[in-house]
Enzyme design. Structure first.
Site, mmCIF file in Angstrom:
data_model
loop_
_atom_site.group_PDB
_atom_site.id
_atom_site.type_symbol
_atom_site.label_atom_id
_atom_site.label_comp_id
_atom_site.label_asym_id
_atom_site.label_seq_id
_atom_site.Cartn_x
_atom_site.Cartn_y
_atom_site.Cartn_z
ATOM 1 C CG HIS A 94 -6.589 -5.495 1.878
ATOM 2 N ND1 HIS A 94 -6.330 -6.595 2.518
ATOM 3 C CD2 HIS A 94 -8.068 -5.194 2.330
ATOM 4 C CE1 HIS A 94 -6.910 -6.705 3.358
ATOM 5 N NE2 HIS A 94 -8.174 -6.065 3.362
ATOM 6 C CG ASP B 214 -4.933 -9.988 3.104
ATOM 7 O OD1 ASP B 214 -4.677 -8.992 3.488
ATOM 8 O OD2 ASP B 214 -4.669 -10.603 1.913
ATOM 9 C CG HIS C 255 -1.925 -0.896 1.416
ATOM 10 N ND1 HIS C 255 -2.897 -1.296 0.166
ATOM 11 C CD2 HIS C 255 -2.403 -1.926 2.057
ATOM 12 C CE1 HIS C 255 -3.688 -2.053 0.397
ATOM 13 N NE2 HIS C 255 -3.213 -2.598 1.769
ATOM 14 C CG ASP D 224 -2.578 -8.378 0.275
ATOM 15 O OD1 ASP D 224 -2.089 -8.494 1.385
ATOM 16 O OD2 ASP D 224 -4.033 -7.692 0.633
HETATM 17 O O1 LIG Z 1 -3.837 -6.030 4.514
HETATM 18 C C1 LIG Z 1 -3.945 -5.132 4.254
HETATM 19 C C2 LIG Z 1 -4.246 -4.092 5.490
HETATM 20 C C3 LIG Z 1 -5.620 -3.649 5.099
HETATM 21 C C4 LIG Z 1 -6.393 -2.938 6.403
HETATM 22 C C5 LIG Z 1 -5.519 -1.606 6.523
HETATM 23 C C6 LIG Z 1 -6.720 -0.655 7.104
HETATM 24 C C7 LIG Z 1 -8.048 -1.209 7.101
HETATM 25 C C8 LIG Z 1 -7.872 -2.587 6.268
HETATM 26 N N1 LIG Z 1 -3.511 -4.684 3.159
HETATM 27 O O2 LIG Z 1 -3.079 -5.604 2.179
HETATM 28 ZN ZN LIG Z 2 -4.254 -7.198 2.554
#
Ligand SMILES: O=C(CCC1CCCC1)NO
Ligand SMILES: [Zn+2]
Length: 370
Positions: free
Chosen positions: A182, A268, A143, A180
């Site tokens: 996300h 995840d 991220h 992933d």
């Molecule tokens: O696994 C993650 C983290 C996700 C969370 C970060 C804030 C709420 C969701 N990113 O790949």
């Molecule tokens: Zn994630």
């Protein structure tokens, strides 16, 4: 065929403190403190499940090192690198930027060790010391953009390693596959205008970051066409992800013909993960890994290098990671997924029209790659 493995106890020492899982504790507002969801436990158990059945002995241990500031600056701004150091130097640590990304006291050096560990693994692959590899690193990175940390991520290790491969190892074209749960927004943003790095993200639609990872995000300028997103509806499992692999990921890799495939390897999207609502099983990860290995063998001398990203179920992430690594190392252990039977009744749902539509949208964009 040799599989490299990076791990270091310091990755477990990245202190994300207490919070209420994701948000900061605030007793006055009724938010009681609890362990942060991005804590060492799941990663520790992954390492234990690689070690205990004897798989560790079949891997080539690659020692990590701390990425230099110069290596970080190929991706991140000076101000951001300094921000992480400043937060890390604080007695109680701080945050990378979005309020969801704790920087523990000393996490600057640990995040450098994560990025440097991936650099060393990629270097070993390009030098032919290993064929492929897995870096069980922490904190995660996908991220993080050039100038902001978010979603538990500090430095974008995948992006730092990609730029190192181009600048120091003579590689021209790098493909980043991110499965992933996300959206790999940081990696996408870093390379958004760059046709030498193809980013492909399969993720739960509109999960995190919010309103990010739509199919329409397809690159800009010279990079137009070189960012692909497959936002999959919540509840997507084996059928949807394997369909996306066959319809989008593999055709895109074939057209792009990378010199290296990097995998932002989050677990995840697993059926038991608390941070998303997808339904992949260990067997799903095994099959998806097989497809990427075959693509790497076909396209880039087997060079497939993965960095651990998300994966928060302490009891299920290890089995997904073990299945992934057994496939990567072309071996097996006596350990099987003990929870497969628990989800057998619902994790094998057929493809839905909504999933097919999302994948179809991305499939249209693959032909823009050249
Ligand atoms: O696994 C993650 C983290 C996700 C969370 C970060 C804030 C709420 C969701 N990113 O790949
Ligand atoms: Zn994630």
């Amino acid at each position: 065929m040799t599989t490299g493995y990076v791990f270091h106890p310091e990755y477990l020492w990245h202190d994300t403190g207490t919070s209420a899982g994701v948000v900061l504790a605030n007793p006055a507002a009724g938010i009681a403190p609890a362990v942060h969801i991005e804590n060492p436990e799941a990663k520790r158990r992954v390492h234990e499940l690689i070690h205990a059945p004897g798989l560790l002995g079949e891997l080539m241990i690659i020692e990590p090192r701390r990425a230099t500031v110069a290596e970080l600056l190929r991706v991140h701004t000076e101000a951001y690198v300094q921000h992480i150091k400043t937060q890390s130097d604080l007695h109680g640590g701080g945050d990378a930027g979005d309020g969801y990304s704790p920087v523990g006291h000393g996490s600057y050096d640990i995040a450098r060790l994560a990025a440097g560990g991936l650099i060393e693994l990629v270097t070993a692959a390009v030098h032919g010391d290993i064929t492929n590899g897995y870096a069980l690193v922490r904190p995660p990175g996908h991220h993080a953009t050039a100038d902001a940390g978010m979603g538990f991520c500090l430095f974008n290790s995948i992006a730092v390693a990609a730029r190192h491969a181009q600048a120091e190892l003579g590689l021209a074209r790098i493909a980043v596959v991110d499965w992933d749960a996300h959206h790999g927004n940081g990696t996408q943003a870093i390379f958004y205008d760059d046709p030498s790095v193809l980013t492909i993200s399969l993720h739960q639609a509109n999960c995190f970051p919010p309103d990010s990872g739509w199919t329409t995000e397809n690159g800009v300028g010279e990079g137009a066409g070189y960012a692909l997103n497959v936002p999959l509806p919540p509840g997507s499992g084996h059928a949807a992800y394997l369909h996306a692999m066959h319809q989008v990921v593999l055709p895109a890799l074939n057209r792009f013909a990378p010199d290296l495939i990097l995998l932002a390897n989050g677990f995840d999207a697993g059926v038991f993960d608390p941070m998303a609502r997808q339904m992949l099983t260990a067997a799903s990860y095994r099959e998806m890994t097989r497809l990427l290995i075959d693509a790497a063998d076909r396209l880039c001398h087997g060079r497939l290098v993965a960095a651990h990203e998300g994966g928060y179920s302490p009891f299920y992430t290890p089995y997904c990671a073990l299945a992934f690594l057994e496939e990567l190392a072309a071996t097996t252990t006596h350990v099987t997924d003990p929870l497969a039977v628990v989800v057998a009744g619902y994790a094998a749902e057929p493809l839905t029209p909504q999933q097919q539509a999302a994948i179809g949208e991305a499939t249209q964009l693959v032909s823009r790659l050249h």
